[in-house]
Design a protein around this motif. Structure first.
Motif, PDB file in Angstrom:
ATOM      1  N   SER A 176      48.261  37.292  71.918  1.00  0.00           N
ATOM      2  CA  SER A 176      47.307  38.055  71.104  1.00  0.00           C
ATOM      3  C   SER A 176      47.917  38.538  69.794  1.00  0.00           C
ATOM      4  N   SER A 177      49.238  38.393  69.654  1.00  0.00           N
ATOM      5  CA  SER A 177      49.947  38.714  68.406  1.00  0.00           C
ATOM      6  C   SER A 177      49.751  40.158  67.970  1.00  0.00           C
ATOM      7  N   ASP A 180      51.479  36.629  79.354  1.00  0.00           N
ATOM      8  CA  ASP A 180      51.431  35.529  78.385  1.00  0.00           C
ATOM      9  C   ASP A 180      50.298  35.723  77.381  1.00  0.00           C
ATOM     10  N   GLN A 181      49.136  36.119  77.882  1.00  0.00           N
ATOM     11  CA  GLN A 181      47.987  36.277  76.995  1.00  0.00           C
ATOM     12  C   GLN A 181      48.188  37.446  76.031  1.00  0.00           C
ATOM     13  N   PHE A 182      48.852  38.505  76.514  1.00  0.00           N
ATOM     14  CA  PHE A 182      49.125  39.635  75.626  1.00  0.00           C
ATOM     15  C   PHE A 182      50.049  39.192  74.496  1.00  0.00           C
TER      16      PHE A 182
END
Length: 379
Positions: free
Chosen positions: A92-93, A87-89
């Motif tokens: 990070s766009s 999810d965090q990756f």
């Protein structure tokens, strides 16, 4: 012990092959017995020049398996998911992971593949005509001398630095070993040689490390400009499987012409880094705080380094201006060579045994990637 296939090296190319073979066996699609021999204790991917925050030059989905098998459990996305950061990756766009994360991904894959033997140094690869098998002699910490036999060989040894006069103990170093290099205590003048991605990352790293000094950085390339990597859509077809097949079928002179004319598809500074570094140099030149120590950068194209003498008083560099032909000698506290990797072919590799070397031809096989030899066609 006999194998169907032995891979020499476990870098990204052979690691990809090992991952694909492993899943194909799990799905009962093949029964290939394979062993991959890697001299290092783990997968080291540009570790000596992995500057903080450096990104990969290709997107995350061009990982070890996805272009061939998107459902493969060794994908980068599955690595992220199982490590709790998918999810965090996504948030990070970015489609370009850091090199440090990709190296960790490589080792995550390698740890799950029993076919890979680390810390195993290959001494020779030869062919035994009596058994019709390739013979690989190795040594490791647990096995001072060992021998493997195989029907097929895949050479994935990688390439070493093109520069030959780099030295860890002196004033000259190849960028591939920069993070382990002991810089002179007083770094007043440093020369960076090369106009590609590694050189740009190196200059950026030096600006970080010597941000509050008056270090002078001279950045030179023999090319006519500091060019960006070509990541346009049609150029990216170069890395598709269909293009690889079409390219292999072309006559050799035309393949060589394509390699020469399309260098920017494989070599150059990524547009993202080129823009960020140019803007940084602009701010450094015009908006540095008065009264504070700041590094300076002099960027020179059309400059060919002819000779480097690593001496006690400094690195003596002879360079030539290509437009004028004039040569000059200058002294630097340190020279960093970002001149790429040596494209030495297997024909010159010291690990190739005498019997095999006498049987391989200078021309490639019909598919353009195998090595032509006079042995049986099923090998």
């Amino acid at each position: 012990m006999e194998n169907d296939l032995i891979g020499i090296g476990a870098g990204p190319a052979n690691l990809s092959l090992a991952a694909l073979l492993t899943i194909a066996r799990e799905r009962d699609l093949i029964s290939v017995r394979a062993t991959f021999l890697e001299r290092n204790p783990a997968v080291f991917w540009h570790s000596g020049q992995m500057f903080p925050g450096t990104l990969t030059q290709t997107e995350f989905y061009r990982d070890l398996v996805t272009p061939i098998d998107p459902t493969n459990r060794f994908s980068f996305l599955n690595y992220l998911k199982l490590n709790g950061r998918l999810d965090q990756f996504f948030c990070s766009s970015t489609i370009y992971p850091t090199r440090r994360e990709f190296e960790d991904y490589f080792n995550w894959v390698a740890r799950q593949i029993a076919d890979i033997l680390f810390a195993t140094n290959v001494h020779s690869v030869d062919y035994n005509p009596k058994t019709n098998l390739f013979v690989v002699d190795v040594e490791s910490g647990t096995q001072p001398q060992g021998r493997y036999e195989s029907k097929h060989i895949v050479l994935g040894c990688g390439a070493g630095p093109k520069s030959t006069n780099a030295s860890q103990s002196g004033r000259v170093v190849d960028v591939s070993a920069l993070l382990g290099f002991d810089f002179p205590n007083s770094l007043q003048r440093v020369l960076v040689v090369g106009g590609g991605q590694s050189a740009a990352e190196c200059v950026n790293y030096l600006l970080d490390q010597y941000a509050e000094t008056e270090t002078q950085i001279i950045w030179v390339t023999s090319e006519t400009a500091f060019r960006a990597l070509d990541i346009s859509n049609f150029s990216r077809e170069t890395y598709s499987a269909s293009y690889a097949r079409a390219f292999a079928a072309l006559p050799k002179p035309f393949r060589e012409k394509i390699i020469h004319d399309d260098k920017s598809v494989a070599n150059g500074i990524t547009p993202l880094l080129a823009q960020a570094l140019y803007q940084r140099l602009y701010r450094l030149k015009y908006f540095a705080s008065p009264g504070t120590a700041n590094p300076s950068v002099n960027v020179q194209a059309n400059t060919e380094v002819l000779e480097i003498h690593d001496e006690a008083k400094g690195a003596m560099v002879t360079a030539r201006s290509l437009p004028t032909g004039q040569t000059s000698i200058d002294v630097f506290d340190c020279v960093i060579l970002c001149t790429g990797l040596d494209d030495e072919t297997v024909f010159h590799s010291p690990i190739i045994g005498a019997q095999l070397k006498s049987r391989i031809g200078k021309n490639e096989a019909s598919d353009g990637y195998a090595i032509a030899w006079d042995g049986p066609h099923d090998r």
